[in-house]
Motif scaffolding. Structure first.
Motif, mmCIF file in Angstrom:
data_model
loop_
_atom_site.group_PDB
_atom_site.id
_atom_site.type_symbol
_atom_site.label_atom_id
_atom_site.label_comp_id
_atom_site.label_asym_id
_atom_site.label_seq_id
_atom_site.Cartn_x
_atom_site.Cartn_y
_atom_site.Cartn_z
ATOM 1 N N ILE A 8 -96.760 23.297 -43.082
ATOM 2 C CA ILE A 8 -95.721 22.266 -43.083
ATOM 3 C C ILE A 8 -94.551 22.719 -43.950
ATOM 4 O O ILE A 8 -93.386 22.549 -43.566
ATOM 5 C CB ILE A 8 -96.281 20.906 -43.579
ATOM 6 N N GLN A 9 -94.834 23.298 -45.115
ATOM 7 C CA GLN A 9 -93.761 23.820 -45.964
ATOM 8 C C GLN A 9 -92.951 24.864 -45.213
ATOM 9 O O GLN A 9 -91.718 24.847 -45.235
ATOM 10 C CB GLN A 9 -94.337 24.467 -47.229
ATOM 11 N N LEU A 10 -93.650 25.758 -44.529
ATOM 12 C CA LEU A 10 -92.987 26.813 -43.767
ATOM 13 C C LEU A 10 -92.139 26.219 -42.645
ATOM 14 O O LEU A 10 -90.967 26.578 -42.472
ATOM 15 C CB LEU A 10 -94.041 27.774 -43.205
ATOM 16 N N THR A 11 -92.703 25.294 -41.899
ATOM 17 C CA THR A 11 -91.980 24.616 -40.815
ATOM 18 C C THR A 11 -90.725 23.933 -41.346
ATOM 19 O O THR A 11 -89.635 24.098 -40.790
ATOM 20 C CB THR A 11 -92.901 23.575 -40.134
ATOM 21 N N ASN A 12 -90.868 23.187 -42.415
ATOM 22 C CA ASN A 12 -89.731 22.450 -42.983
ATOM 23 C C ASN A 12 -88.638 23.390 -43.484
ATOM 24 O O ASN A 12 -87.448 23.097 -43.319
ATOM 25 C CB ASN A 12 -90.198 21.525 -44.100
ATOM 26 N N GLN A 13 -89.020 24.507 -44.084
ATOM 27 C CA GLN A 13 -88.010 25.442 -44.580
ATOM 28 C C GLN A 13 -87.239 26.083 -43.432
ATOM 29 O O GLN A 13 -86.034 26.316 -43.542
ATOM 30 C CB GLN A 13 -88.654 26.506 -45.463
ATOM 31 N N ILE A 14 -87.895 26.355 -42.326
ATOM 32 C CA ILE A 14 -87.194 26.911 -41.165
ATOM 33 C C ILE A 14 -86.247 25.864 -40.580
ATOM 34 O O ILE A 14 -85.100 26.169 -40.248
ATOM 35 C CB ILE A 14 -88.200 27.447 -40.123
ATOM 36 N N ILE A 15 -86.699 24.620 -40.488
ATOM 37 C CA ILE A 15 -85.830 23.544 -39.998
ATOM 38 C C ILE A 15 -84.625 23.373 -40.924
ATOM 39 O O ILE A 15 -83.493 23.218 -40.456
ATOM 40 C CB ILE A 15 -86.616 22.221 -39.844
ATOM 41 N N ARG A 51 -78.131 28.662 -41.866
ATOM 42 C CA ARG A 51 -78.622 29.985 -42.274
ATOM 43 C C ARG A 51 -79.349 30.632 -41.111
ATOM 44 O O ARG A 51 -79.429 31.846 -41.026
ATOM 45 C CB ARG A 51 -79.542 29.879 -43.487
ATOM 46 N N LEU A 52 -79.905 29.805 -40.231
ATOM 47 C CA LEU A 52 -80.524 30.276 -38.991
ATOM 48 C C LEU A 52 -79.728 29.697 -37.833
ATOM 49 O O LEU A 52 -79.435 28.503 -37.818
ATOM 50 C CB LEU A 52 -81.985 29.821 -38.907
ATOM 51 N N GLN A 53 -79.392 30.536 -36.890
ATOM 52 C CA GLN A 53 -78.541 30.140 -35.767
ATOM 53 C C GLN A 53 -79.314 30.230 -34.452
ATOM 54 O O GLN A 53 -80.291 30.972 -34.347
ATOM 55 C CB GLN A 53 -77.335 31.092 -35.675
ATOM 56 N N GLU A 54 -78.821 29.520 -33.470
ATOM 57 C CA GLU A 54 -79.345 29.609 -32.108
ATOM 58 C C GLU A 54 -79.404 31.083 -31.701
ATOM 59 O O GLU A 54 -78.442 31.817 -31.875
ATOM 60 C CB GLU A 54 -78.417 28.846 -31.163
ATOM 61 N N GLY A 55 -80.557 31.532 -31.225
ATOM 62 C CA GLY A 55 -80.714 32.916 -30.779
ATOM 63 C C GLY A 55 -81.266 33.859 -31.833
ATOM 64 O O GLY A 55 -81.687 34.976 -31.508
#
Length: 125
Positions: A15-22, A29-33
């Motif tokens: 969950i921590q990992l999922t939330n940090q990616i979201i 910081r993370l873009q489509e693609g």
């Protein structure tokens, strides 16, 4: 991508990992693609089990934040179904607001907090 896991937290690591990616997506910081690290690579980097990373990636796929491509791996691919996103947000907010009400958090404090969070996202876009 910088991932920090709090191993002393009561929150599950996936969950921590999922939330940090979201949060990475929300703050641009993370873009489509963009391609996420492979399951093995991320597990080694963060120091967690590969199954934990796989579980987080599966949850991200189910929630419409990534697609899984056999050649590229996990790729940021935002599901644009706004109605579904709003319904999920409503469910999450209902629980968060109930917790706040139990702790005597006022409507004004909630509004201020939401404005602060949106301002932070707007700064990063």
């Amino acid at each position: 991508m910088m991932i920090e896991i709090d191993f002393s937290s009561d929150e599950a690591i996936y969950i921590q990992l999922t939330n940090q990616i979201i949060m990475g997506i929300a703050t641009s910081r993370l873009q489509e693609g963009d391609t996420l690290p492979s399951v093995r690579q991320l597990a080694d980097t963060v120091g967690i089990n590969m199954h934990t990373v796989n579980k987080a990636y599966s949850l991200l796929r189910q929630e419409g934040f990534v697609t899984i491509d056999r050649r590229r791996g996990a790729v940021i691919s935002i599901d644009v179904n706004k109605r579904k996103a709003l319904e999920e947000l409503k469910q999450n907010l209902m629980v968060a607001l109930a917790k706040g009400c139990c702790k005597s958090v006022s409507r004004e404090e909630v509004h201020q907090l939401i404005d602060e969070i949106f301002d932070e996202y707007d700064e990063n876009r």
